[in-house]
Design a protein around this motif. Structure first.
Motif, short mmCIF file in Angstrom:
data_model
loop_
_atom_site.label_atom_id
_atom_site.label_comp_id
_atom_site.label_asym_id
_atom_site.label_seq_id
_atom_site.Cartn_x
_atom_site.Cartn_y
_atom_site.Cartn_z
N THR A 4 8.07 50.43 -17.90
CA THR A 4 8.93 51.14 -18.73
C THR A 4 9.89 52.18 -17.40
OG1 THR A 4 6.68 52.99 -18.02
CG2 THR A 4 6.83 51.78 -20.29
N ASP A 5 10.30 53.27 -17.23
CA ASP A 5 10.36 54.36 -16.48
C ASP A 5 9.40 54.43 -15.62
OD1 ASP A 5 13.27 53.64 -16.78
OD2 ASP A 5 13.92 55.01 -18.23
N ALA A 6 8.56 55.73 -16.19
CA ALA A 6 7.26 56.26 -15.58
C ALA A 6 6.69 54.76 -15.09
CB ALA A 6 6.20 56.14 -17.12
N GLU A 7 6.39 54.24 -15.68
CA GLU A 7 6.26 52.92 -14.69
C GLU A 7 6.50 51.81 -13.27
OE1 GLU A 7 3.05 50.39 -17.90
OE2 GLU A 7 5.39 49.92 -17.77
N ASN A 22 12.12 41.99 -9.28
CA ASN A 22 11.14 41.52 -9.16
C ASN A 22 9.42 41.82 -10.41
OD1 ASN A 22 8.70 40.91 -7.58
ND2 ASN A 22 10.01 40.68 -5.81
N LEU A 23 10.04 43.41 -9.89
CA LEU A 23 8.84 44.32 -10.28
C LEU A 23 8.57 43.90 -11.83
CD1 LEU A 23 8.85 47.77 -8.49
CD2 LEU A 23 7.36 45.45 -7.93
N ASP A 24 10.10 43.43 -12.79
CA ASP A 24 9.24 43.52 -14.34
C ASP A 24 8.66 41.74 -14.53
OD1 ASP A 24 10.17 45.37 -15.81
OD2 ASP A 24 12.03 44.64 -15.55
N GLY A 25 9.09 40.39 -13.71
CA GLY A 25 8.55 39.50 -14.14
C GLY A 25 7.65 39.73 -13.35
N ARG A 26 6.89 40.35 -12.51
CA ARG A 26 5.59 40.21 -12.65
C ARG A 26 4.51 40.93 -13.50
NH1 ARG A 26 3.89 40.65 -5.99
NH2 ARG A 26 6.05 40.07 -4.69
N HIS A 27 5.56 42.12 -13.73
CA HIS A 27 4.19 42.56 -15.31
C HIS A 27 4.29 41.93 -16.07
CE1 HIS A 27 4.01 46.23 -17.95
NE2 HIS A 27 3.43 46.51 -17.07
N GLN A 28 5.08 41.51 -16.42
CA GLN A 28 5.12 40.17 -17.34
C GLN A 28 4.20 39.02 -16.95
OE1 GLN A 28 8.91 38.09 -18.46
NE2 GLN A 28 10.04 40.31 -19.25
N ARG A 29 3.15 38.75 -15.98
CA ARG A 29 3.01 37.44 -16.22
C ARG A 29 1.47 38.45 -15.08
NH1 ARG A 29 1.31 36.82 -10.96
NH2 ARG A 29 2.47 37.24 -9.83
N LEU A 30 0.99 39.38 -14.47
CA LEU A 30 0.49 39.95 -14.53
C LEU A 30 -0.55 41.53 -15.67
CD1 LEU A 30 0.39 41.00 -10.68
CD2 LEU A 30 -0.68 39.84 -12.34
N GLY A 31 0.67 42.07 -16.65
CA GLY A 31 -0.36 43.00 -17.47
C GLY A 31 -0.16 44.70 -17.70
N ALA A 33 0.97 47.81 -14.57
CA ALA A 33 1.81 48.24 -12.94
C ALA A 33 0.89 48.28 -11.85
CB ALA A 33 2.09 49.83 -13.27
N ARG A 34 -0.52 48.92 -12.37
CA ARG A 34 -1.57 48.63 -11.14
C ARG A 34 -1.76 46.93 -10.72
NH1 ARG A 34 -6.61 51.52 -12.60
NH2 ARG A 34 -5.69 53.09 -12.60
N ALA A 35 -1.65 46.32 -10.91
CA ALA A 35 -2.26 44.87 -10.67
C ALA A 35 -0.48 44.56 -10.18
CB ALA A 35 -1.94 43.79 -12.07
N VAL A 36 0.50 45.13 -10.49
CA VAL A 36 1.27 44.69 -9.70
C VAL A 36 1.19 45.26 -8.58
CG1 VAL A 36 4.08 44.49 -9.66
CG2 VAL A 36 3.04 44.26 -12.19
N ALA A 37 1.22 46.46 -7.97
CA ALA A 37 1.10 46.90 -7.08
C ALA A 37 0.25 45.95 -6.00
CB ALA A 37 0.87 48.23 -7.39
N ALA A 38 -0.39 46.36 -6.70
CA ALA A 38 -1.81 45.49 -5.52
C ALA A 38 -1.26 44.32 -5.40
CB ALA A 38 -3.20 45.50 -6.60
N SER A 85 -2.46 57.53 -13.53
CA SER A 85 -2.06 59.04 -14.33
C SER A 85 -0.67 58.67 -14.45
CB SER A 85 -2.11 59.74 -12.66
OG SER A 85 -1.56 59.35 -11.94
N TYR A 86 -0.14 57.67 -14.41
CA TYR A 86 1.50 57.89 -14.65
C TYR A 86 1.63 58.11 -16.08
CZ TYR A 86 0.62 52.72 -15.10
OH TYR A 86 0.21 51.35 -15.69
N ALA A 87 0.59 56.84 -16.56
CA ALA A 87 0.53 57.11 -18.24
C ALA A 87 0.34 57.95 -19.01
CB ALA A 87 -0.64 55.65 -19.11
N ILE A 88 -0.36 59.06 -18.97
CA ILE A 88 -0.76 60.74 -18.51
C ILE A 88 -0.03 61.60 -19.13
CG2 ILE A 88 -2.49 62.03 -19.21
CD1 ILE A 88 -4.57 59.45 -18.28
N PRO A 89 0.77 61.57 -20.37
CA PRO A 89 2.00 63.31 -19.75
C PRO A 89 1.21 64.25 -20.43
CG PRO A 89 1.90 62.06 -22.36
CD PRO A 89 1.02 61.04 -21.22
#
Length: 98
Positions: A4-7, A22-31, A33-38, A85-89
């Motif tokens: 998402t734009d927030a992620e 690149n981030l989208d591909g990682r996100h699809q694999r890892l599930g 945003a935190r896992a992608v960043a790590a 925190s990015y997921a909580i409006p």
């Protein structure tokens, strides 16, 4: 599942300017945003550790990446301890003036 734009904004705040595809591909694999960043941070740390941490050319220059490695380790630790925190409006309200 695409970012998402927030992620994506969250990942840019953690990682700097990174290719969204690149981030989208990682996100699809890892599930998440935190896992992608790590994963990206661990890769950066591994790249620094793979080379000599300190290089010195006598009388000309010295380069020491040990503090950069420590900074990445602190960022990874902080990332593991934070809440999504990015997921909580959050509603922002102005205080009433008198």
């Amino acid at each position: 599942m695409k970012l998402t734009d927030a992620e994506y904004a969250y990942l840019r705040s953690e990682l700097g300017d990174v290719d969204r595809a690149n981030l989208d591909g990682r996100h699809q694999r890892l599930g998440s945003a935190r896992a992608v960043a790590a994963e990206v941070l661990r890769e950066r740390r591994a790249a620094l550790v793979a080379d000599p941490l300190a290089v010195s050319v006598q009388g000309i220059a010295t380069v020491n990446n040990a503090e950069n490695v420590r900074a990445l380790e602190r960022q990874i630790t902080a990332l593991q301890n934070e809440v999504d925190s990015y997921a909580i409006p959050v509603e922002i309200r102005r205080r009433k003036t008198r």
